[in-house]
Enzyme design. Structure first.
Site, PDB file in Angstrom:
ATOM      1  N   HIS A  61      82.160 -45.615  51.654  1.00 26.57           N
ATOM      2  CA  HIS A  61      81.492 -44.812  50.644  1.00 26.57           C
ATOM      3  C   HIS A  61      82.273 -44.388  49.736  1.00 26.57           C
ATOM      4  CE1 HIS A  61      82.171 -40.503  51.493  1.00 26.57           C
ATOM      5  NE2 HIS A  61      82.656 -41.078  52.923  1.00 26.57           N
ATOM      6  N   CYS A  62      81.410 -43.693  48.466  1.00 23.36           N
ATOM      7  CA  CYS A  62      82.108 -43.056  47.517  1.00 23.36           C
ATOM      8  C   CYS A  62      81.221 -41.932  47.202  1.00 23.36           C
ATOM      9  CB  CYS A  62      82.460 -43.924  46.315  1.00 23.36           C
ATOM     10  SG  CYS A  62      80.603 -44.959  45.819  1.00 23.36           S
ATOM     11  N   GLN A  63      80.887 -41.317  45.958  1.00 19.83           N
ATOM     12  CA  GLN A  63      80.472 -40.212  45.691  1.00 19.83           C
ATOM     13  C   GLN A  63      78.927 -40.629  45.585  1.00 19.83           C
ATOM     14  OE1 GLN A  63      81.392 -37.262  45.559  1.00 19.83           O
ATOM     15  NE2 GLN A  63      79.407 -36.367  45.032  1.00 19.83           N
TER      16      GLN A  63
END
Length: 173
Positions: A61-63
């Site tokens: 995941h990222c932002q």
């Protein structure tokens, strides 16, 4: 190659079953807010392999999901031979699903947000002072704009380097 998207709820369930959750954001973003069980492995330091076996599951995941989607090939290679997924919506999607995060407001804002805030304020200040005081202040807005173009073309951002040295950006444990 694209990695399959999974909902934050499904990711949460897989993590509870032993899946590895990998946060590919920068260290300063992770320090400010992260998912408690996530391991921080910034995208620019992502190894060729995450020591995951064929029967394991790795969830990235990222932002917002943009970095993970844009780097799906690299992430799939890093997770290989494990089954890999991407959290739909990143940490923002995770929070919108009502799942918990750990937030440390004593940590500084991510550096790129600081650059955006500073550049925006300097441009606005140049325009306001250009109209109110002297047209020479419009040069401030032009200088900041030229700096942003230079940063985009070369990858070197002097404002980011300067802000990174500020006292509020010293890491707290």
């Amino acid at each position: 190659m694209s990695l399959p998207l999974i909902s934050p709820q499904k990711a949460h369930a897989l993590v509870a079953e032993g899946a590895k959750l990998i946060d590919i954001r920068d260290v300063d973003e992770y320090a400010r807010e992260h998912i408690a069980v996530a391991q921080c492995v910034p995208l620019n330091t992502l190894p060729a392999g995450l020591n995951a076996g064929p029967g394991e599951t790795v969830i990235f995941h990222c932002q917002s999901g943009a970095r993970t989607s844009g780097n799906a090939d690299r992430l799939a290679l890093a997770a290989s031979p494990a089954q890999a997924y991407v959290v739909e919506g990143g940490i923002q999607g995770w929070k919108q699903a009502g799942l918990p995060t750990v937030e440390d407001t004593s940590q500084p804002l991510p550096l790129m947000r600081q650059v955006q805030i500073t550049a925006g304020l300097l441009i606005l200040l140049g325009v306001v002072l250009g109209y109110a005081v002297s047209s020479g202040f419009f040069l401030l807005s032009g200088f900041v704009g030229a700096g942003l173009v230079f940063a985009g073309v070369t990858g070197f951002c002097g404002m980011a380097r300067l802000l990174n040295m500020m006292p509020w950006n010293r890491r707290t444990s």
